[in-house]
Write a protein that holds these residues in place. Structure first.
Motif, PDB file in Angstrom:
ATOM      1  N   LEU A 110       0.736  -1.311   0.204  1.00 42.77           N
ATOM      2  CA  LEU A 110      -0.039  -0.100  -0.029  1.00 42.77           C
ATOM      3  C   LEU A 110       0.880   1.228  -0.023  1.00 42.77           C
ATOM      4  O   LEU A 110       0.312   2.290  -0.335  1.00 42.77           O
ATOM      5  CB  LEU A 110      -0.843  -0.041   1.216  1.00 42.77           C
ATOM      6  N   LYS A 111       2.072   1.213   0.371  1.00 46.06           N
ATOM      7  CA  LYS A 111       3.002   2.404   0.495  1.00 46.06           C
ATOM      8  C   LYS A 111       3.734   2.479  -0.814  1.00 46.06           C
ATOM      9  O   LYS A 111       4.608   3.661  -0.928  1.00 46.06           O
ATOM     10  CB  LYS A 111       3.925   2.234   1.682  1.00 46.06           C
ATOM     11  N   SER A 165       2.398   3.511  -3.624  1.00 44.68           N
ATOM     12  CA  SER A 165       1.671   4.622  -4.203  1.00 44.68           C
ATOM     13  C   SER A 165       1.194   5.574  -3.207  1.00 44.68           C
ATOM     14  O   SER A 165       0.741   5.077  -2.009  1.00 44.68           O
ATOM     15  CB  SER A 165       0.812   4.083  -5.112  1.00 44.68           C
ATOM     16  N   LEU A 194      -1.178   7.204  -3.470  1.00 38.89           N
ATOM     17  CA  LEU A 194      -2.712   7.497  -3.501  1.00 38.89           C
ATOM     18  C   LEU A 194      -3.158   6.059  -2.479  1.00 38.89           C
ATOM     19  O   LEU A 194      -3.988   6.375  -1.711  1.00 38.89           O
ATOM     20  CB  LEU A 194      -3.328   7.157  -4.965  1.00 38.89           C
ATOM     21  N   THR A 195      -2.666   5.073  -2.709  1.00 37.49           N
ATOM     22  CA  THR A 195      -2.922   3.992  -1.802  1.00 37.49           C
ATOM     23  C   THR A 195      -2.436   4.117  -0.269  1.00 37.49           C
ATOM     24  O   THR A 195      -2.856   3.745   0.797  1.00 37.49           O
ATOM     25  CB  THR A 195      -2.325   2.718  -2.252  1.00 37.49           C
ATOM     26  N   HIS A 196      -1.133   4.859  -0.290  1.00 41.26           N
ATOM     27  CA  HIS A 196      -0.711   5.229   1.283  1.00 41.26           C
ATOM     28  C   HIS A 196      -1.499   6.030   1.884  1.00 41.26           C
ATOM     29  O   HIS A 196      -2.044   5.533   3.155  1.00 41.26           O
ATOM     30  CB  HIS A 196       0.671   5.714   1.099  1.00 41.26           C
ATOM     31  N   VAL A 228      -5.748   4.840   1.296  1.00 37.45           N
ATOM     32  CA  VAL A 228      -6.402   3.487   1.474  1.00 37.45           C
ATOM     33  C   VAL A 228      -5.595   2.899   2.781  1.00 37.45           C
ATOM     34  O   VAL A 228      -6.667   2.646   3.644  1.00 37.45           O
ATOM     35  CB  VAL A 228      -5.797   2.429   0.260  1.00 37.45           C
ATOM     36  N   GLN A 229      -4.456   3.037   2.852  1.00 36.58           N
ATOM     37  CA  GLN A 229      -3.835   2.639   4.167  1.00 36.58           C
ATOM     38  C   GLN A 229      -4.246   3.326   5.410  1.00 36.58           C
ATOM     39  O   GLN A 229      -4.820   3.023   6.367  1.00 36.58           O
ATOM     40  CB  GLN A 229      -2.160   2.389   4.155  1.00 36.58           C
ATOM     41  N   ASP A 252       2.222  10.575  -8.978  1.00 35.86           N
ATOM     42  CA  ASP A 252       1.584  10.039  -7.896  1.00 35.86           C
ATOM     43  C   ASP A 252       0.748  11.021  -7.120  1.00 35.86           C
ATOM     44  O   ASP A 252      -0.286  10.958  -6.718  1.00 35.86           O
ATOM     45  CB  ASP A 252       2.591   9.195  -6.912  1.00 35.86           C
ATOM     46  N   SER A 275      -2.479  11.850  -8.994  1.00 33.95           N
ATOM     47  CA  SER A 275      -3.359  10.890  -8.777  1.00 33.95           C
ATOM     48  C   SER A 275      -3.825  10.846  -7.409  1.00 33.95           C
ATOM     49  O   SER A 275      -5.437  10.745  -7.138  1.00 33.95           O
ATOM     50  CB  SER A 275      -2.754   9.398  -8.894  1.00 33.95           C
ATOM     51  N   LEU A 276      -3.339  11.269  -6.389  1.00 34.54           N
ATOM     52  CA  LEU A 276      -3.780  11.575  -5.049  1.00 34.54           C
ATOM     53  C   LEU A 276      -4.836  12.590  -5.238  1.00 34.54           C
ATOM     54  O   LEU A 276      -5.914  12.372  -4.556  1.00 34.54           O
ATOM     55  CB  LEU A 276      -2.582  11.734  -4.017  1.00 34.54           C
ATOM     56  N   GLY A 309      -7.968  11.643  -6.437  1.00 37.73           N
ATOM     57  CA  GLY A 309      -8.632  10.483  -5.639  1.00 37.73           C
ATOM     58  C   GLY A 309      -9.429  11.424  -4.566  1.00 37.73           C
ATOM     59  O   GLY A 309     -10.466  10.953  -4.203  1.00 37.73           O
TER      60      GLY A 309
END
Length: 219
Positions: free
Chosen positions: A44-45, A47, A49-51, A54-55, A175, A178-179, A182
């Motif tokens: 998850l780290k 990206s 966005l996923t950091h 999501v995380q 990145d 993208s965040l 999002g």
């Protein structure tokens, strides 16, 4: 009846598999640990966005579930939650704001101790206090906090989209954009949910206590 033994078998196993508050405590705690371990946590780290999207969000959700399960397991904490609801809410909001800072995301990627601090603080100082304080807040305060959360999503999203340089050294400019997209999309979904809730005539808060007040007698 021919299906009676099978029904009794299902009922007996359903009773054994009944989820208790202790099971929920263990489940939410396991989710938080999985989000921290190198496997899922490391993925998850990768990206930005996923950091953050999501995380960090799932850690807050795990803390919220942990807090609700703890209240169900130990109802004596409910009075403590009611008495300190404003302090708990301030702690939760401050913790969330701290972990939206780009520099801290960099440190969480580079240093394991900071990453562990991130997990513990988001679970125990953001999600859990939010679970204890939110149902105790007045309806108007909950509505104001909903609007502030929505505005924060759009502010941060616009910041990440509009910045011409990298705010996080661990992630590239793509990145970062993208965040930003999002966060803007999450704000749009959040706004639509709020509007839908209001149009349905329901209260915006996640949970409101029900009080049955008897009507006065007419003499």
């Amino acid at each position: 009846m021919r299906n009676a033994p099978f029904r009794r078998f299902c009922e007996s196993h359903a009773t054994r598999l009944q989820i208790t508050p202790l099971h929920r405590l263990q489940g939410w705690g396991l989710l938080a640990i999985m989000l921290w371990l190198p496997g899922l946590g490391g993925a998850l780290k990768q990206s930005m966005l996923t950091h953050m999207g999501v995380q960090v969000s799932l850690l807050v959700v795990a803390g919220y579930g942990l807090g609700r399960a703890l209240l169900a397991h130990s109802p004596e904490y409910l009075e403590t939650a009611r008495r300190h609801r404003w302090s708990l809410m301030l702690i939760a909001v401050f913790t969330l704001m701290v972990w939206m800072l780009p520099r801290l995301l960099d440190l969480a990627v580079d240093r394991h101790e900071v990453d562990l601090l991130k997990v513990l603080s988001l679970v125990l100082c953001a999600g859990l206090p939010l679970a204890w304080a939110w149902p105790q807040l007045p309806v108007v305060t909950q509505g104001v906090l909903h609007l502030e959360a929505l505005a924060t999503l759009w502010r941060m999203g616009w910041l990440y989209l509009d910045s011409p340089s990298r705010l996080c050294l661990s992630y590239g400019l793509a990145d970062q954009h993208s965040l930003g997209q999002g966060l803007m999309a999450a704000g749009l979904v959040y706004a639509l949910w709020l509007a839908f809730t209001v149009l349905r005539g329901q209260a915006v808060p996640l949970q409101t206590p029900h009080v049955n007040t008897p009507l006065p007698r007419m003499h």
